[in-house]
Design a protein around this motif. Structure first.
Motif, PDB file in Angstrom:
ATOM      1  N   LYS A  23       1.214 -10.215  -4.295  1.00 23.35           N
ATOM      2  CA  LYS A  23       2.085 -10.863  -3.299  1.00 23.35           C
ATOM      3  C   LYS A  23       3.557 -10.709  -3.656  1.00 23.35           C
ATOM      4  O   LYS A  23       4.418 -10.942  -2.813  1.00 23.35           O
ATOM      5  N   LEU A  24       3.841 -10.304  -4.890  1.00 23.25           N
ATOM      6  CA  LEU A  24       5.228 -10.112  -5.324  1.00 23.25           C
ATOM      7  C   LEU A  24       5.632  -8.636  -5.342  1.00 23.25           C
ATOM      8  O   LEU A  24       6.752  -8.313  -5.704  1.00 23.25           O
ATOM      9  N   GLU A  25       4.730  -7.743  -4.953  1.00 19.90           N
ATOM     10  CA  GLU A  25       5.013  -6.303  -5.019  1.00 19.90           C
ATOM     11  C   GLU A  25       6.242  -5.899  -4.214  1.00 19.90           C
ATOM     12  O   GLU A  25       6.944  -4.971  -4.597  1.00 19.90           O
ATOM     13  N   TYR A  26       6.504  -6.581  -3.130  1.00 20.90           N
ATOM     14  CA  TYR A  26       7.639  -6.221  -2.271  1.00 20.90           C
ATOM     15  C   TYR A  26       8.968  -6.314  -3.019  1.00 20.90           C
ATOM     16  O   TYR A  26       9.960  -5.714  -2.615  1.00 20.90           O
ATOM     17  N   ARG A  27       8.994  -7.036  -4.129  1.00 14.49           N
ATOM     18  CA  ARG A  27      10.230  -7.218  -4.885  1.00 14.49           C
ATOM     19  C   ARG A  27      10.592  -5.997  -5.716  1.00 14.49           C
ATOM     20  O   ARG A  27      11.702  -5.880  -6.201  1.00 14.49           O
ATOM     21  N   GLY A  28       9.638  -5.095  -5.901  1.00 18.27           N
ATOM     22  CA  GLY A  28       9.865  -3.920  -6.731  1.00 18.27           C
ATOM     23  C   GLY A  28       9.603  -4.235  -8.201  1.00 18.27           C
ATOM     24  O   GLY A  28       9.854  -5.342  -8.642  1.00 18.27           O
ATOM     25  N   TYR A  29       9.060  -3.269  -8.928  1.00 17.57           N
ATOM     26  CA  TYR A  29       8.764  -3.460 -10.344  1.00 17.57           C
ATOM     27  C   TYR A  29       8.391  -2.112 -10.934  1.00 17.57           C
ATOM     28  O   TYR A  29       8.113  -1.158 -10.222  1.00 17.57           O
ATOM     29  N   ASP A  30       8.373  -2.027 -12.262  1.00 21.07           N
ATOM     30  CA  ASP A  30       7.976  -0.781 -12.919  1.00 21.07           C
ATOM     31  C   ASP A  30       6.851  -0.982 -13.926  1.00 21.07           C
ATOM     32  O   ASP A  30       6.350  -0.022 -14.485  1.00 21.07           O
TER      33      ASP A  30
END
Length: 131
Positions: A23-30
């Motif tokens: 649910k937090l993927e939209y924030r971007g991550y690596d």
């Protein structure tokens, strides 16, 4: 942007944490990871890249822990590598840490907390727990 999710309940935490991170993927991550505690033992699983990589590492693992944290990381300090993924742990694997601030500030919080538990999880969000 980093994202943090936690779970304390009656179900196995790993799958719930993974779904929370989705649910937090939209924030971007690596990179992403989770830490759980079961019968006093800390368990961490971390992966570089997308959540699918973390999910693949978790598949087939039997982890009944009902307490845990998950973190997605956006590399502002250090390379986007698995060893930089959160949660981080102390050398004895008794403490897992996720943070959205500098590690120096978080380490000071840990030093001053004097933990009594055999294993525990610390989450530090500077807007909620300023130093």
């Amino acid at each position: 942007m980093c994202g943090i999710v936690g779970y304390i309940g009656t179900q196995a935490a790993s799958g719930i944490l993974l779904e929370g991170l989705r649910k937090l993927e939209y924030r971007g991550y690596d990179s992403a990871g989770i830490a759980t505690v079961w019968e006093g033992k800390l368990d961490r699983v971390r992966a570089k890249g997308k959540l699918q990589n973390l999910q693949e590492k978790l598949e087939g693992m039997e982890n009944p822990a009902q307490v845990g944290i998950g973190h997605t990381r956006w590399a502002t300090h250090g390379k986007p590598e698995e060893y930089n993924a959160h949660p981080h742990a102390d050398t004895d694997d008794r403490l897992a840490v996720v943070q959205t601030a500098s590690l120096k500030t978080t380490v000071n919080c840990v030093k001053n907390s004097k933990p009594k538990a055999t294993s525990f999880i610390l989450i530090r969000i500077p807007k909620l727990f300023p130093t």
